[in-house]
Write a protein that holds these residues in place. Structure first.
Motif, PDB file in Angstrom:
ATOM      1  N   UNK A 161       0.836  -1.192   0.000  1.00 54.47           N
ATOM      2  CA  UNK A 161       0.000   0.000   0.000  1.00 54.47           C
ATOM      3  C   UNK A 161       0.878   1.251   0.000  1.00 54.47           C
ATOM      4  N   UNK A 162       0.627   2.147  -0.953  1.00 56.42           N
ATOM      5  CA  UNK A 162       1.373   3.392  -1.025  1.00 56.42           C
ATOM      6  C   UNK A 162       2.864   3.177  -1.122  1.00 56.42           C
ATOM      7  N   UNK A 163       3.605   3.904  -0.305  1.00 55.13           N
ATOM      8  CA  UNK A 163       5.068   3.790  -0.303  1.00 55.13           C
ATOM      9  C   UNK A 163       5.557   2.620   0.526  1.00 55.13           C
ATOM     10  N   UNK A 164       4.656   1.990   1.292  1.00 49.61           N
ATOM     11  CA  UNK A 164       5.072   0.911   2.184  1.00 49.61           C
ATOM     12  C   UNK A 164       5.863   1.413   3.386  1.00 49.61           C
ATOM     13  N   UNK A 165       5.906   2.722   3.559  1.00 53.51           N
ATOM     14  CA  UNK A 165       6.693   3.281   4.653  1.00 53.51           C
ATOM     15  C   UNK A 165       8.175   3.258   4.382  1.00 53.51           C
ATOM     16  N   UNK A 278       2.985   9.166  -3.517  1.00 57.03           N
ATOM     17  CA  UNK A 278       2.615   8.344  -2.357  1.00 57.03           C
ATOM     18  C   UNK A 278       2.570   9.157  -1.072  1.00 57.03           C
ATOM     19  N   UNK A 279       3.294  10.266  -1.027  1.00 56.46           N
ATOM     20  CA  UNK A 279       3.186  11.140   0.145  1.00 56.46           C
ATOM     21  C   UNK A 279       1.742  11.597   0.346  1.00 56.46           C
ATOM     22  N   UNK A 280       1.020  11.713  -0.760  1.00 60.26           N
ATOM     23  CA  UNK A 280      -0.387  12.114  -0.696  1.00 60.26           C
ATOM     24  C   UNK A 280      -1.284  10.908  -0.428  1.00 60.26           C
ATOM     25  N   UNK A 281      -1.104   9.848  -1.234  1.00 60.77           N
ATOM     26  CA  UNK A 281      -2.029   8.707  -1.148  1.00 60.77           C
ATOM     27  C   UNK A 281      -1.824   7.865   0.108  1.00 60.77           C
ATOM     28  N   UNK A 282      -0.647   7.951   0.736  1.00 62.17           N
ATOM     29  CA  UNK A 282      -0.435   7.206   1.988  1.00 62.17           C
ATOM     30  C   UNK A 282      -1.487   7.553   3.035  1.00 62.17           C
ATOM     31  N   UNK A 283      -2.007   8.777   2.956  1.00 59.52           N
ATOM     32  CA  UNK A 283      -2.963   9.245   3.960  1.00 59.52           C
ATOM     33  C   UNK A 283      -4.260   8.442   3.950  1.00 59.52           C
ATOM     34  N   UNK A 284      -4.619   7.875   2.792  1.00 60.98           N
ATOM     35  CA  UNK A 284      -5.845   7.068   2.770  1.00 60.98           C
ATOM     36  C   UNK A 284      -5.597   5.601   2.429  1.00 60.98           C
ATOM     37  N   UNK A 287       0.301   2.219   4.565  1.00 60.80           N
ATOM     38  CA  UNK A 287       1.629   1.829   4.073  1.00 60.80           C
ATOM     39  C   UNK A 287       1.903   0.354   4.365  1.00 60.80           C
ATOM     40  N   UNK A 288       0.829  -0.423   4.382  1.00 54.98           N
ATOM     41  CA  UNK A 288       0.944  -1.832   4.777  1.00 54.98           C
ATOM     42  C   UNK A 288       1.387  -2.756   3.659  1.00 54.98           C
ATOM     43  N   UNK A 289       1.446  -4.036   4.005  1.00 54.86           N
ATOM     44  CA  UNK A 289       1.871  -5.072   3.072  1.00 54.86           C
ATOM     45  C   UNK A 289       1.033  -6.324   3.299  1.00 54.86           C
ATOM     46  N   UNK A 290       0.793  -7.055   2.223  1.00 52.32           N
ATOM     47  CA  UNK A 290       0.132  -8.358   2.318  1.00 52.32           C
ATOM     48  C   UNK A 290       0.926  -9.361   1.486  1.00 52.32           C
ATOM     49  N   UNK A 315       5.090  -1.820   5.809  1.00 51.39           N
ATOM     50  CA  UNK A 315       5.960  -2.705   5.032  1.00 51.39           C
ATOM     51  C   UNK A 315       7.401  -2.641   5.508  1.00 51.39           C
ATOM     52  N   UNK A 316       7.901  -1.442   5.785  1.00 49.12           N
ATOM     53  CA  UNK A 316       9.292  -1.295   6.224  1.00 49.12           C
ATOM     54  C   UNK A 316       9.525  -1.979   7.562  1.00 49.12           C
TER      55      UNK A 316
END
Length: 368
Positions: A161-165, A278-284, A287-290, A315-316
């Motif tokens: 998700x997003x940047x994954x942190x 991703x700085x924007x989309x991380x908000x919704x 930054x998770x992973x599956x 993710x990180x």
């Protein structure tokens, strides 16, 4: 005597997550490195006094060798690994120091595995491809293969998700993975696959549920067939959330001219633009992973499918858990296997499950 851990590239999001995990689960003295002096603003150090910072460029061979010689374990987090040689591993073997890395590209993995016999002779345990994927994902596959009498097909699906942190290096890794077709083990033979092709909708656990994934070049495509010789097919697919990132990545892989995608300047441009997005989309999106592992084979004479899934909110951090747990076992003497190994051949399932439980993570297993 206190164990000493050297984390190369430890200032990045993945490296600092590895340091945090080791600081939490061991008493080791940790040294993290970066190419320029660190400030409080650009490096996150775990709390407590067991972490210090060292300015070190991998090109400084003498300084690097001294730092490795003064360590009990070296963890290589200085990606992207597309551009790396195996000199750090070679130096570790020469100095008799155990080694881990978070590499995620087949060219680097191939270089590293060539040092297997040298590491064995030196009594050095070296494990490549640690982290979340590859890493934890490989151990999930090993667990699933062990539930069957004979494994025939492995299907790995990853979702971020997003940047994954993670930092911009992960963006570089994604775009670098689009540059060339690659070989995959399908129906018992090596076949050429186009990156980010053959979209497939996979049912992940909540909160992701049904999401699209695409072929992506990962080291598991060739390490898993070696680890489990009876397997005839290994599929590795990756996707992003939100889904429009998948479509943008598909365009980069299939519409952009190949000569353009193979220029470092283009990779840098796309990576920086993606990171800003991703700085924007991380908000919704979060930054998770599956990770989803599905292994098909034979159980008690009948066809059977076993599936494992893992979800983590960062993710990180999940990557730090994967690498940090291996570091913990090496430092404690619970994991000792001289040679150069991918995770699935180095880490026994009982230790893997203990690591997952001790870090508050949960893997769901079920027969399909």
């Amino acid at each position: 005597m206190t164990d000493r851990v050297l984390i190369l590239g430890g200032r990045g999001r993945i490296g600092s997550s590895v340091a945090e995990d080791i600081a939490t689960h061991t008493q080791a003295q940790i040294t993290i490195t970066g190419r320029s002096p660190a400030t409080q603003k650009d490096v996150i150090l775990p709390s407590g006094g067991q972490v210090e910072f060292l300015v070190l460029d991998l090109a400084e061979v003498g300084k690097l060798t001294d730092a490795i010689a003064n360590s009990d374990l070296v963890i290589h987090c200085a990606g992207p690994f597309h551009y790396r040689n195996a000199n750090v591993l070679k130096t570790c073997i020469e100095q008799g120091v155990n080694y881990l890395d978070v590499s995620d590209h087949r060219s680097f993995t191939s270089k590293a595995l060539k040092y297997h016999e040298e590491a064995q002779a030196a009594g050095v345990t070296a494990i490549v491809n640690s982290g979340i994927f590859p890493g934890i994902s490989n151990s999930m596959v090993r667990h699933d293969v062990e539930q069957l009498d004979q494994a025939q097909k492995i299907h790995l699906s990853y979702l971020v998700a997003g940047s994954g942190g993670a930092g911009i290096t992960v963006m570089r890794t994604t775009f670098l993975g689009l540059q060339h077709p690659f070989e995959a083990w399908l129906d018992g033979r090596w076949q050429i696959v186009k990156p980010y092709s053959e979209r497939e909708v996979v049912n992940f656990p909540a909160p992701y549920n049904k999401c699209g994934v695409y072929w992506f070049d990962m080291p598991e495509t060739f390490t898993l067939p070696d680890a489990f010789p009876g397997v005839k097919t290994v599929i590795t697919k990756f996707g992003s959330v939100p889904d429009f990132y998948n479509h943008l990545t598909w365009i980069a892989a299939h519409i952009f001219p190949k000569w353009l995608m193979q220029r470092r300047g283009m990779i840098e441009f796309l990576s920086h633009v993606s990171h800003l997005m991703t700085d924007v989309t991380n908000n919704f999106s979060g930054i998770g992973v599956a990770v989803r592992s599905e292994v098909t084979g034979v159980k008690n004479g009948e066809q059977a499918v076993y599936c494992s899934t893992l979800v983590h909110e960062n993710t990180a951090v999940a990557s730090g858990c994967g690498t940090g747990s291996l570091a913990q076992f090496l430092l404690e003497g619970k994991l000792k296997k001289p040679g150069v190994w991918p995770v699935e051949e180095a880490l026994p399932t009982d230790l893997f499950m203990a690591a997952i439980a001790s870090r508050g993570m949960q893997i769901n297993h079920h027969w399909l």
